[in-house]
Design a protein around this motif. Structure first.
Motif, PDB file in Angstrom:
ATOM      1  N   SER A  51      -5.319  -9.543   1.396  1.00 46.61           N
ATOM      2  CA  SER A  51      -4.872  -9.671   2.220  1.00 46.61           C
ATOM      3  C   SER A  51      -3.184 -10.373   1.360  1.00 46.61           C
ATOM      4  O   SER A  51      -1.583  -9.540   1.921  1.00 46.61           O
ATOM      5  CB  SER A  51      -4.873 -11.276   2.138  1.00 46.61           C
ATOM      6  OG  SER A  51      -5.017 -12.248   1.455  1.00 46.61           O
ATOM      7  N   ARG A  52      -2.975 -10.920   0.106  1.00 45.57           N
ATOM      8  CA  ARG A  52      -2.162 -10.576  -0.728  1.00 45.57           C
ATOM      9  C   ARG A  52      -1.015  -9.078  -1.162  1.00 45.57           C
ATOM     10  O   ARG A  52      -0.403  -9.424  -1.019  1.00 45.57           O
ATOM     11  CB  ARG A  52      -2.149 -11.420  -1.666  1.00 45.57           C
ATOM     12  CG  ARG A  52      -1.254 -10.681  -3.130  1.00 45.57           C
ATOM     13  CD  ARG A  52      -1.260 -11.993  -4.396  1.00 45.57           C
ATOM     14  NE  ARG A  52      -2.147 -13.212  -4.255  1.00 45.57           N
ATOM     15  CZ  ARG A  52      -2.336 -13.662  -5.433  1.00 45.57           C
ATOM     16  NH1 ARG A  52      -2.137 -12.736  -7.017  1.00 45.57           N
ATOM     17  NH2 ARG A  52      -2.141 -14.940  -5.404  1.00 45.57           N
ATOM     18  N   ARG A  53      -2.356  -8.210  -1.331  1.00 48.31           N
ATOM     19  CA  ARG A  53      -1.595  -6.857  -1.092  1.00 48.31           C
ATOM     20  C   ARG A  53      -0.683  -6.414   0.228  1.00 48.31           C
ATOM     21  O   ARG A  53       0.508  -5.821  -0.406  1.00 48.31           O
ATOM     22  CB  ARG A  53      -2.828  -5.976  -1.939  1.00 48.31           C
ATOM     23  CG  ARG A  53      -2.129  -4.528  -1.972  1.00 48.31           C
ATOM     24  CD  ARG A  53      -1.065  -4.924  -3.013  1.00 48.31           C
ATOM     25  NE  ARG A  53      -0.151  -3.316  -3.776  1.00 48.31           N
ATOM     26  CZ  ARG A  53       0.325  -3.125  -4.726  1.00 48.31           C
ATOM     27  NH1 ARG A  53       0.969  -4.312  -5.109  1.00 48.31           N
ATOM     28  NH2 ARG A  53       1.384  -1.785  -4.599  1.00 48.31           N
ATOM     29  N   VAL A  54      -1.154  -7.611   1.239  1.00 49.25           N
ATOM     30  CA  VAL A  54      -0.708  -6.322   2.202  1.00 49.25           C
ATOM     31  C   VAL A  54       0.164  -7.098   2.516  1.00 49.25           C
ATOM     32  O   VAL A  54       1.437  -6.293   2.640  1.00 49.25           O
ATOM     33  CB  VAL A  54      -1.713  -6.634   3.543  1.00 49.25           C
ATOM     34  CG1 VAL A  54      -0.690  -6.496   5.121  1.00 49.25           C
ATOM     35  CG2 VAL A  54      -2.427  -5.669   3.711  1.00 49.25           C
ATOM     36  N   ARG A  55       0.499  -7.927   2.497  1.00 49.50           N
ATOM     37  CA  ARG A  55       1.904  -8.604   1.821  1.00 49.50           C
ATOM     38  C   ARG A  55       3.155  -8.621   0.945  1.00 49.50           C
ATOM     39  O   ARG A  55       4.521  -8.645   1.267  1.00 49.50           O
ATOM     40  CB  ARG A  55       2.063 -10.252   1.764  1.00 49.50           C
ATOM     41  CG  ARG A  55       0.620 -11.360   3.002  1.00 49.50           C
ATOM     42  CD  ARG A  55       0.846 -12.796   2.966  1.00 49.50           C
ATOM     43  NE  ARG A  55      -0.256 -13.447   3.808  1.00 49.50           N
ATOM     44  CZ  ARG A  55      -0.926 -13.647   3.957  1.00 49.50           C
ATOM     45  NH1 ARG A  55      -2.224 -13.172   2.797  1.00 49.50           N
ATOM     46  NH2 ARG A  55      -1.832 -14.416   4.704  1.00 49.50           N
ATOM     47  N   GLU A  56       2.684  -8.030  -0.155  1.00 48.94           N
ATOM     48  CA  GLU A  56       3.342  -7.980  -1.403  1.00 48.94           C
ATOM     49  C   GLU A  56       3.903  -5.940  -0.666  1.00 48.94           C
ATOM     50  O   GLU A  56       5.206  -6.303  -1.206  1.00 48.94           O
ATOM     51  CB  GLU A  56       2.606  -7.552  -2.175  1.00 48.94           C
ATOM     52  CG  GLU A  56       2.269  -8.800  -3.593  1.00 48.94           C
ATOM     53  CD  GLU A  56       1.608  -8.344  -4.369  1.00 48.94           C
ATOM     54  OE1 GLU A  56       0.821  -9.486  -5.325  1.00 48.94           O
ATOM     55  OE2 GLU A  56       0.400  -6.973  -4.844  1.00 48.94           O
ATOM     56  N   LEU A  57       3.645  -5.498   0.241  1.00 48.25           N
ATOM     57  CA  LEU A  57       3.590  -4.359   0.252  1.00 48.25           C
ATOM     58  C   LEU A  57       4.686  -4.621   1.618  1.00 48.25           C
ATOM     59  O   LEU A  57       5.060  -3.866   2.575  1.00 48.25           O
ATOM     60  CB  LEU A  57       3.097  -3.395   0.739  1.00 48.25           C
ATOM     61  CG  LEU A  57       1.784  -2.806  -0.148  1.00 48.25           C
ATOM     62  CD1 LEU A  57       0.969  -2.065  -0.264  1.00 48.25           C
ATOM     63  CD2 LEU A  57       3.111  -1.936  -1.353  1.00 48.25           C
ATOM     64  N   SER A  58       4.672  -6.223   2.097  1.00 49.84           N
ATOM     65  CA  SER A  58       5.436  -6.498   3.532  1.00 49.84           C
ATOM     66  C   SER A  58       5.117  -5.896   4.338  1.00 49.84           C
ATOM     67  O   SER A  58       5.930  -4.919   5.203  1.00 49.84           O
ATOM     68  CB  SER A  58       7.765  -5.594   3.784  1.00 49.84           C
ATOM     69  OG  SER A  58       7.581  -6.719   2.194  1.00 49.84           O
ATOM     70  N   LEU A  59       3.929  -5.627   4.418  1.00 47.25           N
ATOM     71  CA  LEU A  59       3.079  -4.794   5.724  1.00 47.25           C
ATOM     72  C   LEU A  59       2.910  -6.177   6.763  1.00 47.25           C
ATOM     73  O   LEU A  59       2.636  -7.634   6.545  1.00 47.25           O
ATOM     74  CB  LEU A  59       2.007  -3.942   5.266  1.00 47.25           C
ATOM     75  CG  LEU A  59       2.198  -3.298   4.281  1.00 47.25           C
ATOM     76  CD1 LEU A  59       1.276  -2.156   4.710  1.00 47.25           C
ATOM     77  CD2 LEU A  59       3.207  -2.122   5.250  1.00 47.25           C
ATOM     78  N   THR A  60       2.566  -6.737   7.778  1.00 42.72           N
ATOM     79  CA  THR A  60       2.652  -7.469   8.398  1.00 42.72           C
ATOM     80  C   THR A  60       0.882  -7.203   9.465  1.00 42.72           C
ATOM     81  O   THR A  60      -0.232  -8.041  10.050  1.00 42.72           O
ATOM     82  CB  THR A  60       3.160  -7.063   9.377  1.00 42.72           C
ATOM     83  OG1 THR A  60       3.107  -5.789  10.541  1.00 42.72           O
ATOM     84  CG2 THR A  60       4.644  -7.484   9.391  1.00 42.72           C
ATOM     85  N   THR A  61       0.399  -6.051   9.319  1.00 40.83           N
ATOM     86  CA  THR A  61      -1.349  -5.162   9.303  1.00 40.83           C
ATOM     87  C   THR A  61      -1.968  -4.913   8.738  1.00 40.83           C
ATOM     88  O   THR A  61      -0.978  -4.046   7.603  1.00 40.83           O
ATOM     89  CB  THR A  61      -1.008  -5.127  11.111  1.00 40.83           C
ATOM     90  OG1 THR A  61      -0.494  -3.654  10.179  1.00 40.83           O
ATOM     91  CG2 THR A  61      -0.690  -5.871  12.441  1.00 40.83           C
ATOM     92  N   PHE A  62      -3.497  -4.290   8.567  1.00 37.70           N
ATOM     93  CA  PHE A  62      -4.273  -4.499   8.254  1.00 37.70           C
ATOM     94  C   PHE A  62      -4.069  -2.929   8.458  1.00 37.70           C
ATOM     95  O   PHE A  62      -4.576  -1.796   7.534  1.00 37.70           O
ATOM     96  CB  PHE A  62      -5.718  -5.116   7.771  1.00 37.70           C
ATOM     97  CG  PHE A  62      -5.656  -5.919   7.326  1.00 37.70           C
ATOM     98  CD1 PHE A  62      -5.720  -5.820   5.446  1.00 37.70           C
ATOM     99  CD2 PHE A  62      -5.784  -7.446   7.319  1.00 37.70           C
ATOM    100  CE1 PHE A  62      -6.051  -7.009   4.361  1.00 37.70           C
ATOM    101  CE2 PHE A  62      -5.667  -8.428   6.591  1.00 37.70           C
ATOM    102  CZ  PHE A  62      -6.037  -7.801   5.248  1.00 37.70           C
ATOM    103  N   SER A  63      -3.472  -2.633   9.761  1.00 39.68           N
ATOM    104  CA  SER A  63      -3.742  -1.612   9.718  1.00 39.68           C
ATOM    105  C   SER A  63      -2.797  -1.107   9.399  1.00 39.68           C
ATOM    106  O   SER A  63      -2.904   0.900   9.078  1.00 39.68           O
ATOM    107  CB  SER A  63      -3.649  -1.658  11.648  1.00 39.68           C
ATOM    108  OG  SER A  63      -4.560  -2.021  12.416  1.00 39.68           O
ATOM    109  N   GLN A  64      -1.678  -1.396   9.040  1.00 39.34           N
ATOM    110  CA  GLN A  64       0.213  -0.111   8.288  1.00 39.34           C
ATOM    111  C   GLN A  64      -0.860   0.066   6.919  1.00 39.34           C
ATOM    112  O   GLN A  64      -0.649   0.665   6.302  1.00 39.34           O
ATOM    113  CB  GLN A  64       1.035  -1.372   8.736  1.00 39.34           C
ATOM    114  CG  GLN A  64       1.086  -1.195   9.365  1.00 39.34           C
ATOM    115  CD  GLN A  64       2.299  -2.671  10.173  1.00 39.34           C
ATOM    116  OE1 GLN A  64       2.390  -3.388   8.862  1.00 39.34           O
ATOM    117  NE2 GLN A  64       3.313  -2.898  11.056  1.00 39.34           N
TER     118      GLN A  64
END
Length: 281
Positions: A51-64
């Motif tokens: 989850s932290r990595r997803v946010r660091e990449l400025s993504l909003t979903t795990f699908s992205q």
């Protein structure tokens, strides 16, 4: 009666959530790349680690995030993904009953004794192997240590640990193989250069078609690794390990790992230790 939505599903706008479809998608990706089997019981672990990595990449979903990985097989994010989902629980002389067996085996085969530690993690296991061999055979490069995780390999190569991490070692081992930190580093120790020099570290994915290893080994350590693989992957790895072992060589596995494949040239020698028979059929 009105159905009440579980609190875990009543998400605020912008709140990150890992649904079943996304979990299955990520599980398929880590299985294809690293052979690791992930099921629904690991959902919370997957969420916490990614989850932290997803946010660091400025993504909003795990699908992205999954789509980013799928966009190119050589995308640099793959290594971050693998590093996040590999487990690196280790300690010095973990499963200590293996090391007297290794020492006696090396004592009987002193010429060009070679060991491959397939899951080096942060280095405690290869250091334990190197200390054991040094005490029996003297100095020399005898341990090849690998891991799929680049972050833990960097820590292993640095050879820096907390002083409390080596408390289970004898006083002689602590003095002979480690340097105590000074000043603000007093709580840390560093592996002495001579011991580090006896270990050759490199990144290897056990699922790769070719391993950059040329000569056979007297012993291979693959402990508490194959529990993360399915039966098909386990058998394929055991076959490859057998071919890399010299006749009479030993395969050390974890205490909860048991294999019984009649076609394999490996026989159980002792508690979680297998010996390669002469016939490779």
């Amino acid at each position: 009666m009105r159905e009440i939505t579980p609190i875990t599903e009543r998400l605020l706008p912008g709140m990150l959530c890992l649904n079943e479809r996304e979990l299955a998608r990520l599980a398929k990706l880590i299985y294809a790349r690293a052979g690791i089997v992930v099921n629904v019981q690991k959902k919370e672990m997957i969420f916490n680690r990614l989850s932290r990595r997803v946010r660091e990449l400025s993504l909003t979903t795990f699908s992205q995030y999954a789509a980013l990985l799928e966009s190119h097989p050589e995308h640099p994010e793959w290594q971050v993904f693998i590093n996040a989902l590999t487990t690196n629980l280790t300690s010095f002389f973990r499963e200590s009953h293996h090391f007297p067996i290794l020492a006696e085996h090396a004592r009987l085969r002193p010429k060009d004794y070679r060991v491959w530690c397939t899951a080096a993690a942060t280095g405690e296991e290869p250091c334990s192997i190197a200390m054991t061999l040094d005490e029996v055979l003297g100095a020399g490069t005898r341990v090849w240590a690998s891991d799929i995780d680049t972050e833990v390999l960097a820590k292993a190569q640095a050879g820096i640990y907390r002083f409390r991490d080596i408390q289970m070692l004898t006083q002689a081992q602590r003095r002979h193989y480690f340097l105590r930190g000074a000043g603000e580093h007093y709580a840390n120790v560093k592996v002495k250069p001579a011991l580090l020099a006896s270990i050759q570290y490199q990144q290897i994915n056990l699922l790769d078609e070719h391993w950059p290893l040329s000569q056979p080994f007297d012993a291979i350590f693959c402990r508490n690794v194959m529990i993360y693989f399915d039966a098909t992957t386990q058998l394929r790895l055991l076959e490859r390990f057998a071919r890399l072992l010299k006749p009479g060589g030993l395969l050390f596995v974890g205490h909860s790992e048991h294999f019984n494949h009649p076609a394999l040239p490996l026989r159980l020698r002792g508690q979680s230790v297998y010996e390669r028979m002469e016939d490779l059929r």
